[in-house]
Enzyme design. Structure first.
Site, PDB file in Angstrom:
ATOM      1  N   THR A  16      42.277  70.251  28.652  1.00  0.00           N
ATOM      2  CA  THR A  16      41.244  69.320  28.181  1.00  0.00           C
ATOM      3  C   THR A  16      40.394  68.756  29.306  1.00  0.00           C
ATOM      4  OG1 THR A  16      42.610  68.681  26.291  1.00  0.00           O
ATOM      5  CG2 THR A  16      40.854  67.173  26.902  1.00  0.00           C
ATOM      6  N   ASP A  60      44.491  77.610  28.082  1.00  0.00           N
ATOM      7  CA  ASP A  60      44.950  76.447  27.352  1.00  0.00           C
ATOM      8  C   ASP A  60      46.416  76.245  27.699  1.00  0.00           C
ATOM      9  OD1 ASP A  60      44.306  74.577  24.869  1.00  0.00           O
ATOM     10  OD2 ASP A  60      46.331  75.377  24.598  1.00  0.00           O
ATOM     11  N   SER A  61      46.886  75.006  27.672  1.00  0.00           N
ATOM     12  CA  SER A  61      48.274  74.771  28.061  1.00  0.00           C
ATOM     13  C   SER A  61      49.255  75.475  27.136  1.00  0.00           C
ATOM     14  CB  SER A  61      48.571  73.270  28.099  1.00  0.00           C
ATOM     15  OG  SER A  61      48.457  72.695  26.818  1.00  0.00           O
ATOM     16  N   SER A  62      48.846  75.767  25.906  1.00  0.00           N
ATOM     17  CA  SER A  62      49.710  76.497  24.984  1.00  0.00           C
ATOM     18  C   SER A  62      49.981  77.919  25.468  1.00  0.00           C
ATOM     19  CB  SER A  62      49.079  76.542  23.588  1.00  0.00           C
ATOM     20  OG  SER A  62      48.883  75.240  23.077  1.00  0.00           O
ATOM     21  N   THR A  92      47.781  69.123  28.740  1.00  0.00           N
ATOM     22  CA  THR A  92      48.898  68.181  28.626  1.00  0.00           C
ATOM     23  C   THR A  92      50.068  68.710  27.806  1.00  0.00           C
ATOM     24  OG1 THR A  92      47.859  67.107  26.713  1.00  0.00           O
ATOM     25  CG2 THR A  92      47.396  66.188  28.893  1.00  0.00           C
ATOM     26  N   ASP A  93      49.819  69.603  26.854  1.00  0.00           N
ATOM     27  CA  ASP A  93      50.866  69.981  25.907  1.00  0.00           C
ATOM     28  C   ASP A  93      52.106  70.575  26.563  1.00  0.00           C
ATOM     29  OD1 ASP A  93      49.378  69.031  23.834  1.00  0.00           O
ATOM     30  OD2 ASP A  93      48.685  70.981  23.132  1.00  0.00           O
ATOM     31  N   THR A 279      70.534  65.291  24.744  1.00  0.00           N
ATOM     32  CA  THR A 279      70.331  64.393  23.609  1.00  0.00           C
ATOM     33  C   THR A 279      68.918  64.510  23.041  1.00  0.00           C
ATOM     34  OG1 THR A 279      70.297  62.083  22.889  1.00  0.00           O
ATOM     35  CG2 THR A 279      69.754  62.504  25.202  1.00  0.00           C
ATOM     36  N   GLN A 280      68.820  64.339  21.715  1.00  0.00           N
ATOM     37  CA  GLN A 280      67.506  64.302  21.078  1.00  0.00           C
ATOM     38  C   GLN A 280      66.778  63.000  21.375  1.00  0.00           C
ATOM     39  OE1 GLN A 280      67.771  65.058  16.861  1.00  0.00           O
ATOM     40  NE2 GLN A 280      69.130  66.805  17.113  1.00  0.00           N
ATOM     41  N   CYS A 281      67.498  61.994  21.810  1.00  0.00           N
ATOM     42  CA  CYS A 281      66.890  60.691  22.112  1.00  0.00           C
ATOM     43  C   CYS A 281      65.970  60.793  23.323  1.00  0.00           C
ATOM     44  CB  CYS A 281      67.970  59.652  22.378  1.00  0.00           C
ATOM     45  SG  CYS A 281      69.086  59.374  20.986  1.00  0.00           S
TER      46      CYS A 281
END
Length: 345
Positions: A16, A60-62, A92-93, A279-281
Site C-alpha cells: 500500500t 502485493d504482500s499476499s 502490511t498483510d 496459543t490462539q490468544c
C-alpha cells in the site's frame, strides 16, 4: 552537508505504501520508487546517503512467498558492506511473516533491517506512510559510538519499533496495525526517538553475516475450534510430505481430551512430524503442565511454542527444516531462542 560515512538502502517490494489511485478506474496500482520520492520530498533533506532498489514487478504482500524472502536476503547480503542499514517497504498483510523469516535467514546480523509500510497510500493526504518511512530511515541510520543502535530485524509502525519476530498484524483499519504483545517495543518515536538498549538483540560472537536462502514449506497451521472433526485433523496430519505442524490451541496451550485427537497427535509424532503448540490468544505463553488438558499434549510429544507468535513459529520451522535437520534436531532447536523470538523460562 551529508554524512558521507552513513548510508541506507531502501528496498521497495510493493504494498500500500507504494500505490497510487488510477484516475480512470479508481483502483490502487503500484508505482515506482522515483514517484515515491516525488511524494516525499523530505527525503532530500536527510543528512546521509540514501539509495533504493525495487522488486520488478512490485508484489502485493499476499504474494510475498519464501522465494521473495530469499530475494530480500540476497539483496541485503550483496549490499551489506555498502550500507549501514536497510529499510524494506512491504505490504502490511504478511509483513510479520517476512520480518520473522528474515530474522532467522540473516544469521549474525549486525545492522538494522527495518520493515515498514502504511495503511493508506503515500499519495493520499492523510497517509501514515510518510512518518513511517522517514522514521524507519532515521532508525536504520542511527548509531552510538559508531555502532548501529538496532542491529536486528524490526517492524516500525505508528511510532513503535518492534522486534520483527515478535510482531503480528492486529488491525486492518487503524494506523496502529501492528502489536508486539509478548515483548516490549525496542523504541518509541515522539519528539525524540527513545530507544531501549537493554531490549535489543545483538549477536556477540563476532562472526560475519551468513545468509540462508533455502526454506522447507512442508508446514501447516492447525487451529482448534469447538466441534472440530476427526476427519479434518486426520486429513491435515496425513498430508503427503508434511514435516511440521503449528497447533493453535486454547488459552495457555489447552486442547480437547477426546481420545481420537490425542491418538492422531501421537501417531503423527511417531511418524516424525514436529508439532509445536502455540496459543490462539494474542498475549501470553503456552504452559502445558498447568492444566490436564495441556499436560496430555506434553505427554503426546507436542512441543511448547512458549510465547512465540504463529508467524514466528511457522517461519522458524521452515528455516530449520530447510537445513535438512532430522525431526529430533528440529525439536531441540525449537526450544532455543535463535533470534530473540521466544522467552524460555
Amino acid at each position: 552537508m551529508k554524512q558521507e560515512n552513513t548510508s541506507v538502502l531502501i528496498i521497495y517490494t510493493g504494498g500500500t505504501i507504494g500505490m497510487i489511485k488510477n484516475a480512470e478506474t479508481g483502483a490502487l496500482e503500484n508505482f515506482n520508487f522515483e514517484q515515491l520520492q516525488k511524494h516525499v520530498p523530505e527525503l532530500k533533506k536527510l543528512d546521509f546517503n540514501l539509495d533504493s532498489c525495487q522488486f520488478d514487478p512490485p508484489r502485493d504482500s499476499s504474494d510475498m512467498e519464501p522465494e521473495a524472502w530469499a530475494d530480500l536476503v540476497r539483496i541485503i547480503y550483496e549490499n551489506y558492506e555498502k550500507y549501514d542499514g536497510f529499510v524494506i517497504l512491504h505490504g502490511t498483510d504478511t509483513m510479520a511473516y517476512s520480518a520473522s523469516a528474515l530474522s532467522f535467514m540473516l544469521e549474525n546480523l549486525s545492522k538494522p533491517v527495518i520493515f515498514t509500510g502504511s495503511q493508506l497510500p503515500i499519495g493520499m493526504l492523510r497517509t501514515d506512510g510518510k512518518e513511517n518511512l522517514m522514521t524507519s530511515i532515521e532508525i536504520a541510520a542511527a548509531k552510538y559510538r559508531g555502532k548501529p543502535l538496532v542491529p536486528e530485524v524490526c517492524i516500525f509502525f505508528e511510532n513503535h519499533l518492534m522486534r520483527g519476530n515478535r510482531t503480528s498484524k492486529i488491525n486492518a483499519e487503524n494506523f496502529n496495525a501492528f502489536k508486539s504483545y509478548n515483548y516490549p517495543p525496542l523504541a518509541e518515536a515522539g519528539i525524540h526517538i527513545k530507544y531501549e538498549p537493554s531490549l535489543i538483540h545483538r549477536y556477540t560472537n563476532g562472526k560475519p553475516l551468513t545468509p540462508h536462502l533455502v526454506l522447507d514449506t512442508n508446514v501447516v497451521i492447525l487451529k482448534l475450534f469447538p466441534g472440530i472433526q476427526e476427519s479434518t485433523v486426520e486429513a491435515m496430519l496425513s498430508l503427503p510430505g508434511l514435516k511440521a505442524v503449528v497447533l493453535e490451541t486454547y488459552g495457555s496451550g489447552n486442547a480437547p481430551r477426546k481420545p481420537w485427537f490425542i491418538k492422531q497427535l501421537i501417531e503423527a509424532t511417531k511418524r516424525g512430524i514436529v508439532i509445536v503448540n502455540v496459543t490462539q490468544c494474542s498475549a501470553g505463553s503456552v504452559e502445558m503442565d498447568r492444566y490436564e488438558t495441556g499436560l496430555q499434549l506434553l505427554q503426546a510429544g507436542i512441543l511448547s511454542g512458549y510465547d512465540s507468535t504463529t508467524e514466528s513459529t511457522v517461519t522458524k520451522l521452515m528455516f530449520l527444516l530447510g537445513h535438512g535437520l532430522p525431526p529430533e534436531e528440529v525439536r531441540k532447536m525449537m526450544k532455543i531462542s535463535i533470534a530473540g523470538e521466544i522467552t524460555v523460562k
